[in-house]
Design a protein around this motif. Structure first.
Motif, PDB file in Angstrom:
ATOM      1  N   ALA A   1       0.831  -1.205   0.000  1.00 30.57           N
ATOM      2  CA  ALA A   1       0.000   0.000   0.000  1.00 30.57           C
ATOM      3  C   ALA A   1       0.866   1.257   0.000  1.00 30.57           C
ATOM      4  N   ALA A   2       1.982   1.231   0.746  1.00 26.87           N
ATOM      5  CA  ALA A   2       2.878   2.388   0.774  1.00 26.87           C
ATOM      6  C   ALA A   2       3.552   2.590  -0.582  1.00 26.87           C
ATOM      7  N   ALA A   3       3.942   1.491  -1.239  1.00 24.88           N
ATOM      8  CA  ALA A   3       4.599   1.608  -2.542  1.00 24.88           C
ATOM      9  C   ALA A   3       3.661   2.153  -3.613  1.00 24.88           C
ATOM     10  N   LEU A   4       2.374   1.846  -3.500  1.00 26.91           N
ATOM     11  CA  LEU A   4       1.397   2.277  -4.505  1.00 26.91           C
ATOM     12  C   LEU A   4       0.628   3.529  -4.097  1.00 26.91           C
ATOM     13  N   GLY A   5       0.820   3.978  -2.852  1.00 29.80           N
ATOM     14  CA  GLY A   5       0.083   5.151  -2.381  1.00 29.80           C
ATOM     15  C   GLY A   5      -1.380   4.872  -2.127  1.00 29.80           C
ATOM     16  N   TRP A   6      -1.720   3.632  -1.718  1.00 31.48           N
ATOM     17  CA  TRP A   6      -3.105   3.236  -1.481  1.00 31.48           C
ATOM     18  C   TRP A   6      -3.398   3.196  -0.001  1.00 31.48           C
ATOM     19  N   ASN A   7      -4.686   3.041   0.304  1.00 28.66           N
ATOM     20  CA  ASN A   7      -5.107   2.683   1.655  1.00 28.66           C
ATOM     21  C   ASN A   7      -4.777   1.209   1.889  1.00 28.66           C
ATOM     22  N   HIS A   8      -4.266   0.886   3.067  1.00 33.15           N
ATOM     23  CA  HIS A   8      -3.822  -0.496   3.301  1.00 33.15           C
ATOM     24  C   HIS A   8      -4.995  -1.480   3.298  1.00 33.15           C
ATOM     25  N   LYS A   9      -6.218  -0.979   3.539  1.00 32.12           N
ATOM     26  CA  LYS A   9      -7.372  -1.879   3.506  1.00 32.12           C
ATOM     27  C   LYS A   9      -7.655  -2.361   2.092  1.00 32.12           C
ATOM     28  N   LYS A  10      -7.467  -1.478   1.123  1.00 26.20           N
ATOM     29  CA  LYS A  10      -7.650  -1.888  -0.271  1.00 26.20           C
ATOM     30  C   LYS A  10      -6.606  -2.920  -0.671  1.00 26.20           C
ATOM     31  N   ALA A  11      -5.351  -2.671  -0.284  1.00 24.37           N
ATOM     32  CA  ALA A  11      -4.293  -3.636  -0.594  1.00 24.37           C
ATOM     33  C   ALA A  11      -4.566  -4.982   0.082  1.00 24.37           C
ATOM     34  N   ALA A  12      -5.056  -4.950   1.314  1.00 16.66           N
ATOM     35  CA  ALA A  12      -5.362  -6.198   2.020  1.00 16.66           C
ATOM     36  C   ALA A  12      -6.487  -6.954   1.324  1.00 16.66           C
ATOM     37  N   ARG A  13      -7.507  -6.245   0.871  1.00 17.68           N
ATOM     38  CA  ARG A  13      -8.638  -6.906   0.202  1.00 17.68           C
ATOM     39  C   ARG A  13      -8.199  -7.577  -1.096  1.00 17.68           C
ATOM     40  N   LEU A  14      -7.423  -6.855  -1.907  1.00 14.11           N
ATOM     41  CA  LEU A  14      -7.000  -7.416  -3.191  1.00 14.11           C
ATOM     42  C   LEU A  14      -5.995  -8.548  -2.999  1.00 14.11           C
ATOM     43  N   MET A  15      -5.112  -8.426  -2.006  1.00 15.22           N
ATOM     44  CA  MET A  15      -4.160  -9.513  -1.737  1.00 15.22           C
ATOM     45  C   MET A  15      -4.891 -10.753  -1.249  1.00 15.22           C
ATOM     46  N   ARG A  16      -5.947 -10.556  -0.480  1.00 11.14           N
ATOM     47  CA  ARG A  16      -6.743 -11.692  -0.020  1.00 11.14           C
ATOM     48  C   ARG A  16      -7.425 -12.383  -1.196  1.00 11.14           C
TER      49      ARG A  16
ATOM     50  N   LEU B   1      -6.273 -12.438  -4.224  1.00  9.59           N
ATOM     51  CA  LEU B   1      -5.220 -13.093  -5.006  1.00  9.59           C
ATOM     52  C   LEU B   1      -4.565 -14.239  -4.255  1.00  9.59           C
ATOM     53  N   GLY B   2      -4.857 -14.362  -2.963  1.00 12.39           N
ATOM     54  CA  GLY B   2      -4.234 -15.415  -2.168  1.00 12.39           C
ATOM     55  C   GLY B   2      -2.780 -15.136  -1.844  1.00 12.39           C
ATOM     56  N   LEU B   3      -2.403 -13.848  -1.718  1.00  9.93           N
ATOM     57  CA  LEU B   3      -1.026 -13.459  -1.445  1.00  9.93           C
ATOM     58  C   LEU B   3      -0.895 -12.984  -0.007  1.00  9.93           C
ATOM     59  N   LYS B   4       0.220 -13.318   0.606  1.00  9.50           N
ATOM     60  CA  LYS B   4       0.545 -12.798   1.932  1.00  9.50           C
ATOM     61  C   LYS B   4       2.064 -12.813   2.079  1.00  9.50           C
ATOM     62  N   ALA B   5       2.561 -11.965   2.943  1.00  8.59           N
ATOM     63  CA  ALA B   5       4.005 -11.872   3.135  1.00  8.59           C
ATOM     64  C   ALA B   5       4.562 -13.215   3.610  1.00  8.59           C
ATOM     65  N   LEU B   6       5.719 -13.573   3.064  1.00 14.78           N
ATOM     66  CA  LEU B   6       6.328 -14.866   3.408  1.00 14.78           C
ATOM     67  C   LEU B   6       7.249 -14.778   4.608  1.00 14.78           C
ATOM     68  N   ILE B   7       7.474 -13.578   5.138  1.00 16.81           N
ATOM     69  CA  ILE B   7       8.394 -13.410   6.251  1.00 16.81           C
ATOM     70  C   ILE B   7       7.615 -13.258   7.551  1.00 16.81           C
ATOM     71  N   ARG B   8       8.256 -13.652   8.632  1.00 15.30           N
ATOM     72  CA  ARG B   8       7.701 -13.517   9.985  1.00 15.30           C
ATOM     73  C   ARG B   8       6.335 -14.155  10.118  1.00 15.30           C
ATOM     74  N   VAL B   9       6.163 -15.279   9.464  1.00 14.15           N
ATOM     75  CA  VAL B   9       4.895 -16.005   9.597  1.00 14.15           C
ATOM     76  C   VAL B   9       4.814 -16.649  10.968  1.00 14.15           C
ATOM     77  N   LYS B  10       5.936 -17.163  11.440  1.00 10.39           N
ATOM     78  CA  LYS B  10       5.999 -17.766  12.760  1.00 10.39           C
ATOM     79  C   LYS B  10       7.023 -17.033  13.594  1.00 10.39           C
ATOM     80  N   LYS B  11       6.714 -16.887  14.869  1.00  8.74           N
ATOM     81  CA  LYS B  11       7.617 -16.182  15.765  1.00  8.74           C
ATOM     82  C   LYS B  11       8.768 -17.066  16.253  1.00  8.74           C
ATOM     83  N   SER B  12       8.571 -18.354  16.255  1.00  2.82           N
ATOM     84  CA  SER B  12       9.595 -19.255  16.780  1.00  2.82           C
ATOM     85  C   SER B  12      10.245 -20.010  15.632  1.00  2.82           C
ATOM     86  N   LEU B  13      11.529 -20.326  15.800  1.00  3.32           N
ATOM     87  CA  LEU B  13      12.276 -21.077  14.802  1.00  3.32           C
ATOM     88  C   LEU B  13      12.382 -22.533  15.234  1.00  3.32           C
TER      89      LEU B  13
END
Length: 226
Positions: free
Chosen positions: A87-102, A104-116
């Motif tokens: 959302a910051a890279a595109l200048g959008w509201n983060h809610k719009k980015a969250a809706r479209l990513m949902r 598309l089935g996309l989510k960040a691949l980092i920090r999914v789990k807190k423990s290693l």
């Protein structure tokens, strides 16, 4: 009578009149059980059927262009960007980015789990563990534990802890975004991965704390405004 002067009717006659009017004005609706919205005549569709028919029409996706932008940024940053950074890279509201990513089935691949996952025996040989001079890190039991795992202990000098917080924050970002998902790496492969990531971190990765700019872009903006 009083109700006649006021244009009113008695309660009994009012009910009878209402029922008779409903019987005269009620349309003859066809039996639409089991029919699709497209098979039901438009004049006889209920509100729910009209809404369902509207959403089932073959219309172009109004978010198709925006979804393509999200997918391009997501792939370019190798899944490191979540909804807020996209959302910051595109200048959008983060809610719009969250809706479209949902969608598309996309989510960040980092920090999914807190423990290693726990490390295997022998994997820590020669590893250097850096910390401050806290009492826990100077305890005999802790130092013996490091020695049993063939780990080298490193400590900051006294009264030189100013860089602890920013450096620990950067190390956490470096590890989660750079090589936690890379699998087994050789020393040369790890060094190349870190060098590439440092260049990416400085020049491309936007920081939400630096006005949504990369560190180099933020420093350049400060220099130009001075």
């Amino acid at each position: 009578m009083l109700y006649a002067r006021r244009g009113c009717l008695p309660k009994g006659k009012l009910k009878t009149l209402s029922k008779s009017r409903l019987q005269r004005t009620k349309p003859n609706r066809p039996n639409t059980e089991g029919a699709t919205p497209a098979q039901i005549p438009a004049a006889h569709r209920t509100i729910a059927q009209k809404q369902l028919y509207y959403h089932h029409q073959d219309r172009p996706d109004p978010d198709e262009t925006d979804k393509a932008l999200i997918a391009e940024i997501y792939e370019r940053h190798k899944g490191r960007y979540g909804q807020r950074r996209i959302a910051a890279a595109l200048g959008w509201n983060h809610k719009k980015a969250a809706r479209l990513m949902r969608q598309l089935g996309l989510k960040a691949l980092i920090r999914v789990k807190k423990s290693l996952p726990p490390s295997r025996h022998g994997r820590n040989k020669g590893t250097m563990l850096h910390s401050d001079q806290g009492v826990l890190y100077r305890a005999v039991g802790y130092r013996e534990l490091l020695a049993r795992h063939s780990m080298v202990q490193s400590m900051s000098r006294k009264a030189n802890c100013w860089d602890n917080a920013p450096m620990e924050s950067f190390f956490a970002v470096l590890k989660t975004e750079c090589f936690y998902r890379a699998g087994e790496l050789t020393v040369d492969g790890l060094m190349k991965q870190i060098d590439d990531y440092i260049d990416y971190y400085n020049r491309e990765r936007c920081s939400l704390k630096l006005k949504k700019l990369s560190p180099v872009a933020y420093r350049t903006q400060l220099a130009q405004s001075a």
